[in-house]
Scaffold this motif. Structure first.
Motif, mmCIF file in Angstrom:
data_model
loop_
_atom_site.group_PDB
_atom_site.id
_atom_site.type_symbol
_atom_site.label_atom_id
_atom_site.label_comp_id
_atom_site.label_asym_id
_atom_site.label_seq_id
_atom_site.Cartn_x
_atom_site.Cartn_y
_atom_site.Cartn_z
ATOM 1 N N TYR A 1 0.832 -1.207 0.000
ATOM 2 C CA TYR A 1 0.000 0.000 0.000
ATOM 3 C C TYR A 1 0.866 1.256 0.000
ATOM 4 C CZ TYR A 1 -3.351 3.503 1.647
ATOM 5 O OH TYR A 1 -4.126 4.632 1.777
ATOM 6 N N ARG A 2 1.864 1.295 0.867
ATOM 7 C CA ARG A 2 2.744 2.463 0.936
ATOM 8 C C ARG A 2 3.512 2.653 -0.370
ATOM 9 N NH1 ARG A 2 4.928 0.179 6.135
ATOM 10 N NH2 ARG A 2 3.563 0.901 7.804
ATOM 11 N N ALA A 3 4.037 1.548 -0.907
ATOM 12 C CA ALA A 3 4.823 1.639 -2.142
ATOM 13 C C ALA A 3 3.966 2.127 -3.302
ATOM 14 C CB ALA A 3 5.452 0.290 -2.466
ATOM 15 N N ASP B 1 -2.094 -8.724 -16.500
ATOM 16 C CA ASP B 1 -2.560 -8.631 -15.117
ATOM 17 C C ASP B 1 -1.411 -8.845 -14.141
ATOM 18 O OD1 ASP B 1 -5.213 -8.223 -15.828
ATOM 19 O OD2 ASP B 1 -5.705 -10.348 -15.760
ATOM 20 N N LEU B 2 -0.605 -9.862 -14.418
ATOM 21 C CA LEU B 2 0.466 -10.215 -13.497
ATOM 22 C C LEU B 2 1.532 -9.132 -13.410
ATOM 23 C CD1 LEU B 2 0.827 -14.000 -14.342
ATOM 24 C CD2 LEU B 2 -0.153 -13.003 -12.291
ATOM 25 N N ALA B 3 1.680 -8.352 -14.473
ATOM 26 C CA ALA B 3 2.634 -7.242 -14.443
ATOM 27 C C ALA B 3 2.178 -6.155 -13.481
ATOM 28 C CB ALA B 3 2.807 -6.663 -15.846
ATOM 29 N N CYS B 4 0.889 -6.184 -13.089
ATOM 30 C CA CYS B 4 0.348 -5.192 -12.153
ATOM 31 C C CYS B 4 -0.003 -5.808 -10.811
ATOM 32 C CB CYS B 4 -0.913 -4.549 -12.746
ATOM 33 S SG CYS B 4 -0.651 -3.665 -14.288
ATOM 34 N N ARG B 5 0.380 -7.055 -10.597
ATOM 35 C CA ARG B 5 -0.070 -7.780 -9.419
ATOM 36 C C ARG B 5 0.974 -7.767 -8.308
ATOM 37 N NH1 ARG B 5 -2.724 -13.763 -9.006
ATOM 38 N NH2 ARG B 5 -2.492 -14.014 -6.775
ATOM 39 N N MET B 6 0.481 -7.657 -7.058
ATOM 40 C CA MET B 6 1.342 -7.772 -5.894
ATOM 41 C C MET B 6 0.701 -8.767 -4.935
ATOM 42 S SD MET B 6 3.997 -5.624 -6.012
ATOM 43 C CE MET B 6 4.424 -5.142 -4.350
ATOM 44 N N GLY B 7 1.524 -9.653 -4.379
ATOM 45 C CA GLY B 7 0.998 -10.508 -3.331
ATOM 46 C C GLY B 7 1.199 -11.974 -3.567
ATOM 47 N N VAL C 1 15.615 -11.349 -4.804
ATOM 48 C CA VAL C 1 16.135 -10.826 -6.065
ATOM 49 C C VAL C 1 14.962 -10.316 -6.901
ATOM 50 C CG1 VAL C 1 17.468 -11.346 -8.138
ATOM 51 C CG2 VAL C 1 17.998 -12.523 -5.968
ATOM 52 N N VAL C 2 15.034 -9.070 -7.318
ATOM 53 C CA VAL C 2 13.981 -8.477 -8.149
ATOM 54 C C VAL C 2 14.622 -7.924 -9.416
ATOM 55 C CG1 VAL C 2 12.190 -6.703 -8.319
ATOM 56 C CG2 VAL C 2 12.548 -7.912 -6.151
ATOM 57 N N ASP C 3 14.169 -8.436 -10.547
ATOM 58 C CA ASP C 3 14.692 -8.037 -11.852
ATOM 59 C C ASP C 3 16.212 -8.147 -11.903
ATOM 60 O OD1 ASP C 3 14.666 -7.256 -14.467
ATOM 61 O OD2 ASP C 3 14.338 -5.124 -14.069
ATOM 62 N N LEU D 1 9.321 -4.358 -6.287
ATOM 63 C CA LEU D 1 8.312 -5.109 -7.041
ATOM 64 C C LEU D 1 7.324 -4.179 -7.740
ATOM 65 C CD1 LEU D 1 7.607 -8.041 -4.549
ATOM 66 C CD2 LEU D 1 8.620 -8.235 -6.829
ATOM 67 N N ILE D 2 6.977 -3.077 -7.087
ATOM 68 C CA ILE D 2 6.083 -2.096 -7.710
ATOM 69 C C ILE D 2 6.693 -1.556 -8.999
ATOM 70 C CG2 ILE D 2 5.324 0.315 -7.476
ATOM 71 C CD1 ILE D 2 3.373 -1.365 -6.085
ATOM 72 N N GLN D 3 7.999 -1.350 -8.996
ATOM 73 C CA GLN D 3 8.673 -0.680 -10.105
ATOM 74 C C GLN D 3 9.054 -1.605 -11.258
ATOM 75 O OE1 GLN D 3 11.960 1.164 -8.100
ATOM 76 N NE2 GLN D 3 10.655 2.597 -6.956
ATOM 77 N N THR D 4 8.898 -2.920 -11.085
ATOM 78 C CA THR D 4 9.327 -3.837 -12.137
ATOM 79 C C THR D 4 8.157 -4.633 -12.698
ATOM 80 O OG1 THR D 4 10.840 -5.657 -12.694
ATOM 81 C CG2 THR D 4 9.821 -5.720 -10.519
#
Length: 353
Positions: free
Chosen positions: A69-71, A92-98, A223-225, A336-339
């Motif tokens: 939420y904060r990110a 969808d998955l490119a916009c998904r968190m969780g 590891v992210v991206d 994760l929000i940014q990638t």
């Protein structure tokens, strides 16, 4: 405005208590109240107090929601709550968190080739061999990937024990004492895994096997991206509420985990930034190796091997379902929000009976 889809769920609320059952105070109480405010703002309700609820489970779920939420707010993104009952597209998955729900099927998520990739890593990254095996009690001709045969081969090579793990799902791991007799091996497998051996009988590539070696100071790197963004020692009772230190890589580690594989009892927790730096240095070529194969977002667990005086890979996991331990969850959520590389890989299921 772009949108972030959230599909988190909260496990039962234990109330405002610490892991030892006491009322929180000071900074810990402030952290808990802040997280509750964030999950309310995101549209979630913690529900009634359940005295039997697991403290770590609830706060890990809550931290995932609060940090996402904060990110999202910091990035100027809208948030939309989504049901887990649908099939997700790549967009969808490119916009998904969780985390993923266990009852989700279809789409482009939920499976990966981490076991096969682990088995194919160079020995200098793993410190021992890995093999993906099948147990088939009705097979007359044993294949090269037969679980029992592979374990007896390890015994013939001089190994005294092996680690056997159920592949694909966190449904069991055990240290198996080796023996040249497959009947003895099979009895020990059934003693260790019980009905799991029956359920997975004949299922292709259902087990991951490696010779047992002494591993210490297990550490999880997120590891992210293709970039390590945070990390924490594999300490089951820790959540991001326990994160400490000045950077994203928590310094707390435990010499041995009492999981009956590394050891029978948990060692004390200590801060050891030097060992953490050793893990991160050893993870660097592993991350590059994975990126060359198209896998850029995941967690890799590292461990220090005293006999090698170096760190090796223990396992890989999907980042969406991996335990957070004491990582910097806010740093993870921001990354994760940014990638678009959130770790939901396209795949074709290969495990068939």
């Amino acid at each position: 405005m772009s949108t972030v889809f959230m599909t988190h769920a909260l496990r039962p609320f234990p109330g405002l208590i610490t892991k030892d059952g006491r009322a929180p105070s000071g900074e810990r109480l402030t952290q808990m109240l802040d997280i509750l405010e964030q999950i309310w703002a995101a549209g979630f309700d913690e529900g009634p107090i359940d005295p039997a609820a697991d403290v770590e489970d609830f706060w890990e779920d809550a931290v995932r929601i609060a940090t996402t939420y904060r990110a999202a707010l910091d990035a100027g993104l809208a948030i939309e709550l989504r049901s887990s009952a649908k099939c997700w597209s790549s967009e969808d998955l490119a916009c998904r968190m969780g985390p993923l729900r266990i009852n989700e099927h279809g789409g482009y998520h939920g499976a990966d080739a981490f076991e096969e990739l682990l088995a194919g890593l160079p020995l200098d990254m793993t410190g021992r061999t890995f093999a993906v095996c099948t147990y088939d009690s009705e097979s007359v001709t044993l294949g090269a990937d037969d679980l029992s045969q592979h374990l007896t081969t390890l015994a013939a090579a001089g190994h005294t024990a092996a680690v056997v793990k159920v592949a694909g799902h966190k449904q069991g791991i055990a240290r198996i004492e080796l023996d040249p007799d497959t009947r003895v091996i099979n009895r020990r497998l059934h003693d260790a895994f019980d009905w799991t051996m029956v359920r997975l009988d004949g299922v292709r590539s259902a087990f991951l096997v490696s010779p047992w070696i002494e591993i210490t100071y297990e550490y999880r790197v997120f590891v992210v991206d293709g970039i390590p963004v945070t990390g924490a020692g594999c300490i089951e009772e820790y959540t991001p509420l326990d994160h400490s230190g000045s950077g994203p890589f928590d310094p707390a580690v435990r010499l041995h985990r009492g999981n009956s594989v590394a050891a029978t009892v948990n060692s004390d927790i200590t801060d050891d930034s030097r060992t953490v730096r050793t893990h991160l240095a050893a993870a660097t070529p592993v991350i590059a190796h994975m990126a060359a194969r198209g896998l850029r977002t995941y967690v890799v667990d590292m461990a220090y091997v005293p006999a090698r005086h170096d760190s090796v890979v223990v396992e890989f996991n999907s980042i969406s379902n991996a335990g957070l331990y004491a990582c910097d969850a806010q740093a993870l959520a921001r990354a994760l929000i940014q990638t678009e590389h959130k770790g939901y890989y396209e795949y074709t299921p290969t495990r068939v009976r």
